[in-house]
Scaffold this active site. Structure first.
Site: not given
Length: 520
Positions: A136, A204, A228
């Site tokens: 990420k 996210s 997330s």
């Protein structure tokens, strides 16, 4: 006095950032004209486009555990595997817009070194020898930018060293080849679910969900402060796990929107994967590295091998009292309950404890500075605020701790091993409509471990039409008013498994047992 620096026009900065990202995608792996127009469900494009050879397609079908075994046995070289995954990631980017940066040369150099080491020593470097891992965007990988979704930070956040978790993975032989989108909608554009590109991939850690669902990464790492890693997994049909806050290393995760000294709800990193055993592999590998020796905030907790009881007592949360799940989620939960009962597990109804108190605390703690940190980062790049970000900002710790204490008493009184619940009130939402994360963020406030697994079921307009239900509140009305079975066709349906605080091993073991029974 130094001159005041005026941010560049947003459109100009956005165009440059997208061009820089696109330049990292090898032109040789462009989709052929025959792949266009792309279908809404792009999960089959990788196999049909011709960018990967049959041998490379066989490689990307493997989960991380199997892949590591094949590389160690010298069925595949790390270079062959990395090449296949770089090609697959290039395709995934073209169909879902999930990549922030793809670094082929660096990945192939690392893979060649790993092949040489295996030839020299006869032993793999570690458990992930040669396995491509995607990371990420806000997790530091040495030499790569970590703007964390903010255009004003692009080019200003190049990591000088690896995050702690990245060091552990590198020592285990992982090959890093891509940084994934941190936001579903950012300066790099909208990221989509490959099952239906009209729907979100979740956030996210949405880029991780999209690339794994495209079979373009073997293992991913995301972070979770409200769902997330779980919402993207639910939206894209993969697996993910959120451990307790202090179970895994945290140093090297960039958090540009947290006010100094913040002590509200902390996020945790966690694995995103294509199999249950890859989640277990990740957790076991992290614990084996003894991260508490380098990062004292990590709990001293070696991994315990746990087998779930043959007969689990499973609490089932059908409705959190605020948003009743829409038809496909209700169908999946009923399907799960019927199968679990038939397999001999005990099913007991579970009512969410003090949801209103949780929601009041959690909304305030997420934006303890009234969103000033977020606005400051947006201002750096003259960046317009996204509608959902603006919606989330509203106007701590004592109420949180009291809530956790009372919840623990309530949970223990239920006598359950784990809780089975929706991951979200609906399938992956149509773009711009995903506002509710109550089924996931509740467990961030509680700091209980929780994971998501795909049921194998998908939205079917013939089975999942809604009608005749009167919403109880505005939040529920939003979910029902924006759900459309026809438009969300093929969206995967996942469920969430929650365990008691500190019981990561038991939670994963139960989740594995439940998934084996439920999945179609």
């Amino acid at each position: 006095m130094s001159p005041v620096q005026v941010p560049r026009p947003y459109a100009e900065a956005e165009a440059d950032a997208r061009a820089a990202r696109d330049a990292t995608i090898p032109a040789a792996y462009a989709l052929p004209k025959s792949s266009y127009p792309l279908p809404k469900n792009v999960t089959g494009v990788l196999a049909s486009c011709g960018v990967l050879s049959p041998a490379e397609l066989a490689i990307v079908e493997l989960d991380a555990t199997a892949l590591a075994g094949h590389i160690a046995a010298r069925k595949y070289t790390a270079v062959e595997v990395t090449t296949a995954y770089v090609k697959a990631a290039a395709v995934a980017q073209q169909v879902t817009n999930c990549v922030v940066e793809l670094f082929e040369d660096e990945a192939l150099e690392r893979a060649a070194w790993l092949d040489a080491e295996l030839a020299r020593t006869g032993r793999p470097v570690g458990e992930l020898h040669g396995v491509p891992v995607s990371i990420k965007d806000h997790i530091c990988v040495k030499g790569h930018d970590t703007p964390s979704g903010f255009i004003g930070l692009v080019g200003k956040m190049v990591a000088e060293e690896d995050a702690h978790l990245v060091k552990i993975l590198r020592d285990a032989g992982a090959v890093f080849f891509s940084l994934m989108a941190i936001e579903t909608d950012s300066y790099l554009g909208v990221t989509t679910s490959p099952w239906n590109t009209d729907t979100t991939c979740g956030g996210s850690s949405g880029g991780e969900g999209a690339i794994l669902a495209c079979k373009a990464s073997a293992l991913g790492v995301g972070s979770d402060i409200g769902g997330s890693v779980r919402a993207p997994a639910a939206s894209t049909g993969i697996y993910s796990f959120k451990p307790g806050v202090h179970r895994l290393p945290h140093v090297g995760m960039v958090i540009p929107i947290g006010p100094q000294g913040y002590d509200g709800i902390h996020g945790t990193q966690g694995p995103m994967a294509r199999s249950m055993r890859d989640l277990e592999l990740y957790m076991r590998l992290m614990a084996a590295a003894e991260p508490w020796l380098a990062e004292p905030s990590v709990d001293y907790r070696p991994w315990r091998e746990v087998v779930a009881p043959k007969r689990l007592r499973i609490g089932v949360l059908e409705d959190d009292g605020v948003i009743r799940p829409v038809a496909p989620v209700r169908r999946a939960l009923l399907h799960a309950v019927e199968r679990l009962k038939a397999a001999g597990h005990e099913i007991v109804p579970y009512t969410q404890y003090e949801y209103a108190e949780h929601w009041d605390i959690v909304r305030k703690l997420y934006f303890i500075d009234n969103g000033d940190s977020v606005h400051a980062q947006l201002a750096r790049g003259n960046e317009p605020i996204k509608p959902l970000t603006k919606w989330a900002m509203r106007a701590l710790a004592g109420r949180r701790d009291t809530f956790r204490y009372k919840l623990a008493q309530y949970w223990r009184a239920q006598g359950i091993d784990v809780l089975l619940s929706p991951a979200m009130p609906g399938p992956a939402s149509l773009h711009g409509n995903g506002k509710d994360w109550g089924y996931t963020c509740y467990w961030n406030l509680a700091d209980y471990p929780a994971g998501v697994f795909p049921t194998g079921l998908h939205v079917d307009p013939t089975l999942d039409a809604e009608g005749g239900y009167t919403p109880r509140n505005d939040d529920e009305a939003h979910v029902y008013n924006t759900y459309d079975a026809a438009k969300q066709r093929d969206a995967p349906i996942a469920l969430q498994v929650v365990g008691y605080a500190g019981h990561e091993e038991e939670t994963l073991a139960a989740m594995k047992a439940i998934a084996e029974v439920v999945q179609v």
